[in-house]
Design a protein around this motif. Sequence first.
Motif, PDB file in Angstrom:
ATOM      1  N   UNK A 155       0.838  -1.202   0.003  1.00 37.25           N
ATOM      2  CA  UNK A 155      -0.006   0.006  -0.004  1.00 37.25           C
ATOM      3  C   UNK A 155       0.764   1.154  -0.018  1.00 37.25           C
ATOM      4  N   UNK A 156       0.202   2.396  -0.418  1.00 40.90           N
ATOM      5  CA  UNK A 156       1.112   3.560  -0.428  1.00 40.90           C
ATOM      6  C   UNK A 156       1.450   3.961   1.219  1.00 40.90           C
ATOM      7  N   UNK A 157       0.949   3.673   2.196  1.00 38.66           N
ATOM      8  CA  UNK A 157       1.534   3.833   3.494  1.00 38.66           C
ATOM      9  C   UNK A 157       2.455   2.828   3.700  1.00 38.66           C
ATOM     10  N   UNK A 158       2.370   1.860   3.533  1.00 36.33           N
ATOM     11  CA  UNK A 158       3.698   0.790   3.799  1.00 36.33           C
ATOM     12  C   UNK A 158       4.807   1.135   2.837  1.00 36.33           C
ATOM     13  N   UNK A 159       4.452   1.511   1.550  1.00 27.76           N
ATOM     14  CA  UNK A 159       5.642   2.063   0.589  1.00 27.76           C
ATOM     15  C   UNK A 159       6.197   3.316   1.215  1.00 27.76           C
ATOM     16  N   UNK A 160       5.625   4.074   1.764  1.00 35.81           N
ATOM     17  CA  UNK A 160       6.515   5.227   2.267  1.00 35.81           C
ATOM     18  C   UNK A 160       7.348   4.947   3.519  1.00 35.81           C
ATOM     19  N   UNK A 161       6.789   3.913   4.290  1.00 36.83           N
ATOM     20  CA  UNK A 161       7.626   3.292   5.295  1.00 36.83           C
ATOM     21  C   UNK A 161       9.112   3.128   4.994  1.00 36.83           C
ATOM     22  N   UNK A 162       9.166   2.672   3.588  1.00 34.89           N
ATOM     23  CA  UNK A 162      10.508   2.155   3.058  1.00 34.89           C
ATOM     24  C   UNK A 162      11.518   3.131   2.784  1.00 34.89           C
ATOM     25  N   UNK A 163      11.097   4.304   2.830  1.00 37.46           N
ATOM     26  CA  UNK A 163      11.999   5.322   2.811  1.00 37.46           C
ATOM     27  C   UNK A 163      13.078   5.648   3.761  1.00 37.46           C
ATOM     28  N   UNK A 164      12.585   5.233   5.004  1.00 43.33           N
ATOM     29  CA  UNK A 164      13.268   5.314   6.388  1.00 43.33           C
ATOM     30  C   UNK A 164      14.177   4.026   6.596  1.00 43.33           C
ATOM     31  N   UNK A 165      13.258   2.812   6.327  1.00 46.17           N
ATOM     32  CA  UNK A 165      13.741   1.472   6.673  1.00 46.17           C
ATOM     33  C   UNK A 165      13.098   0.403   5.770  1.00 46.17           C
TER      34      UNK A 165
END
Length: 146
Positions: A35-45
């Motif tokens: 999801x876009x939210x989970x995808x956004x998490x990958x920017x930091x870890x």
Amino acid sequence: MKAITSVFLASALLLASCGKDGDSETQLDGKPVLSARVQAETRSRIEFARHVKPILEERCVWCHDGSDKKMPYKLTNREEAFKNKRIVPGKPNQSLFYLAASGQHPTLKMPAVGIKIAPSDLEVLERWISAGAVWPEGAAGQLKGR
């Protein structure tokens, strides 16, 4: 929904065999697994279980689970996935897995049939490999096959 997807993918496999030509007629554009939210998490870890494993299970393992001897690349555990420079930690551009999945390999295009890996999911896989391709040993690193 998974049952419908499984039936569709099985039908696609009956119509065309997985191969090296990457015929675009046997590949469907895929929506991102994350999801876009989970995808956004990958920017930091990037966590294998939360970010990488779902992509591999949805887009790769249905063909590369070891049940089909025509598919020599088994992707259900770390040991198999890292054999023969398939995944080279820190080096996506030297990793056969990433080159084939991203369409950068000159002859090998994956998936050969089925649903393509969405660009956002490919980006996660590239960053994961670049960050060292941490893949836990044991049960935590096992992927579900078909």
